[in-house]
Design an enzyme around this catalytic site. Structure first.
Site, short mmCIF file in Angstrom:
data_model
loop_
_atom_site.label_atom_id
_atom_site.label_comp_id
_atom_site.label_asym_id
_atom_site.label_seq_id
_atom_site.Cartn_x
_atom_site.Cartn_y
_atom_site.Cartn_z
NE ARG A 106 -3.67 -0.19 2.42
CZ ARG A 106 -4.92 -0.21 1.96
NH1 ARG A 106 -5.46 0.89 1.49
NH2 ARG A 106 -5.61 -1.32 1.98
CE1 TYR A 209 -1.29 -8.63 -1.35
CE2 TYR A 209 -3.18 -9.88 -0.53
CZ TYR A 209 -2.51 -8.68 -0.68
OH TYR A 209 -3.06 -7.53 -0.17
CG ASP A 287 -12.97 2.70 2.65
OD1 ASP A 287 -13.54 2.01 1.79
OD2 ASP A 287 -11.94 2.34 3.24
#
Length: 391
Positions: A106, A209, A287
């Site tokens: 991120r 991942y 969000d």
């Protein structure tokens, strides 16, 4: 509508806010990003950028920058928790070269976007803690120390606890899903390939991942429990608590969890999609408008799609309010579908009764073996949607 010179304040320097700032700046707006932290940063977590998110980044000229810092995903694998047996495999390569799927840290994506907005001439103001927003023809952002910032348009991209969302919609208590999640990154000591793996167990699952050239692995672990837990991305927990809750997960998962040295834990709450996204030259994005549970890996991507549509809708409208209304109309049905789908996915991963779990896993195995294209086709509505071509 001509956006040249339009004064826009974007609250929040996350993925949605930075993408919106870049989209609006490229259309000529005079954009300022207000971020409460002392630096634009995001630590300790990975995310998945599916082809629908890549469509936005490609149009913004950021695909090459992302490719140098991301791992291209080859598949999503569903596996049993006990011995790691493969239950089902979705071949992401079947999407084609024009629809790549990536895993990225991120903070790396934040860096790419932050570099792009600054190069484009967006002003980024740090240490700007917002107290409230006052909608109107000239909306005002009120900062905690009392200063007011006037703009032609204010975008609230300030996440779950958005100040603007509360102004437009009031405060509604979220619903605790009776699930908690942990997130961590660890060195890739197990040779984890370019695959997202979901190890499914009774009332629990672990997603993993690779990140940063495969040197590290991102872990998200979710457990159902009756006790309430605080909502928040940055609440530290003891790694032994994580390992204890998943002690019967074997193989690769056990090895990954053994390497966790620092972990964050948070309660998973379902928030309603905001009924009101805009009013008085203000609008919600990401969000702040439609928080989603992490079970479709679409939160960041939906924010990027929002940003593109917001800029496009404003450019095609006669005025700001008409543009904002078109933005909500174009986005609302899609994000509702994503939010609802994500909310249902945990139950599919957490089957606890052995006969039910065995039968469900067998069905997935047969379907992915005999009809892999059909299984992959179930996700076309998400992955093959290109918001930059939808008018």
């Amino acid at each position: 509508m001509d956006l040249n010179g339009l004064k826009i304040s974007v609250i929040g320097a996350g993925i949605g806010g930075l993408t919106a700032a870049l989209v609006l700046r490229e259309r000529g707006a005079n954009v300022t990003v207000l971020e409460q932290a002392n630096a634009i940063t995001e630590v300790g977590a990975g995310l998945q950028v599916s082809p629908n998110g890549m469509a936005v980044l490609r149009t913004l000229g950021l695909e090459a920058a992302l490719q140098t810092r991301a791992v291209r995903g080859q598949a999503v694998e569903l596996r049993d928790y006990a011995r790691g047996r493969l239950v089902s495999r979705l071949n992401l390569g079947a999407l084609g070269d024009e629809a790549p799927y990536y895993f990225i840290h991120r903070s790396d994506l934040i860096d790419i976007l932050a570099e792009a907005v600054r190069a484009a001439g967006v002003k980024v103001r740090l240490l700007q803690k917002v107290e409230t927003v006052r909608p109107g023809e000239t909306p005002r952002v009120v900062l905690a120390h009392g200063q007011e910032i006037a703009a032609d348009l204010v975008i609230g991209a300030d996440g779950l606890h958005s100040k603007l969302r509360a102004v437009l919609n009031g405060t509604v208590a979220p619903f605790f899903t009776r699930q908690v999640a942990w997130r961590a990154t660890v060195p890739n000591t197990v040779g984890h390939g370019p695959v997202a793996k979901v190890h499914m167990g009774p009332r629990r699952h672990v997603v993993s991942y690779p990140l940063r050239g495969g040197e590290m692995v991102n872990i998200v672990a979710v457990q159902e429990r009756s006790g309430w837990h605080e909502e928040g991305w940055h609440i530290a927990d003891d790694p032994e608590n994580l390992r204890g809750c998943f002690s019967d997960f074997e193989g690769e998962t056990k090895a990954l969890l053994a390497n966790v040295e620092s972990v964050r834990k948070w309660g998973l709450f379902r928030h309603p999609v905001a009924p009101i996204w805009h009013n008085g030259h203000t609008a919600l994005l990401g969000d702040a408008a439609h928080p989603t549970l992490p079970f479709m890996a679409q939160g960041a991507v939906m924010a990027m799609e929002d940003a593109w549509v917001l800029g496009d809708a404003l450019a095609k409208a006669d005025n700001i309010e008409t543009g904002l209304a078109a933005y909500q109309t174009r986005r609302q049905a899609r994000v509702r579908r994503v939010v609802d789908t994500a909310s249902k996915n945990a139950g599919r991963y957490h089957l606890s009764a052995p006969p039910v779990r065995i039968a469900a896993h067998l069905g997935l195995t047969i379907a992915s073996t005999l009809a892999p294209k059909t299984m992959m086709g179930h996700f076309d509505w998400i992955y093959r949607y290109d918001v930059t071509k939808d008018s």
